[in-house]
Design a protein around this motif. Structure first.
Motif: not given
Length: 64
Positions: A15-18, A26-28, A47-50, A54-55
């Motif tokens: 869900d996060l990647r989608e 562009n930022s957390i 992990l979320v910043e990574g 990647l996105a």
């Protein structure tokens, strides 16, 4: 099987990647403003910043 990324908000990796692929985050900080992800205990921040990074790479590759 999906893995939980943000336990506090019950967000799984798929869900996060989608979300990141469909929203130009562009930022957390932007993510916290627009969605309920990584805004409570902050254990998932790295992990979320990574995933945000990647996105951004995926978006650049798709546009170029």
């Amino acid at each position: 099987m999906p893995e939980v990324v943000c336990l506090c908000n019950a967000v799984v990796d798929e869900d996060l990647r989608e979300y990141l692929d469909t929203h130009p985050i562009n930022s957390i900080e932007e993510l916290r403003e627009q969605a309920s992800i990584c805004n409570k205990c902050m254990q998932c921040q790295e992990l979320v910043e990574g995933e945000i990074y990647l996105a951004r790479i995926r978006r650049q590759s798709a546009s170029g």
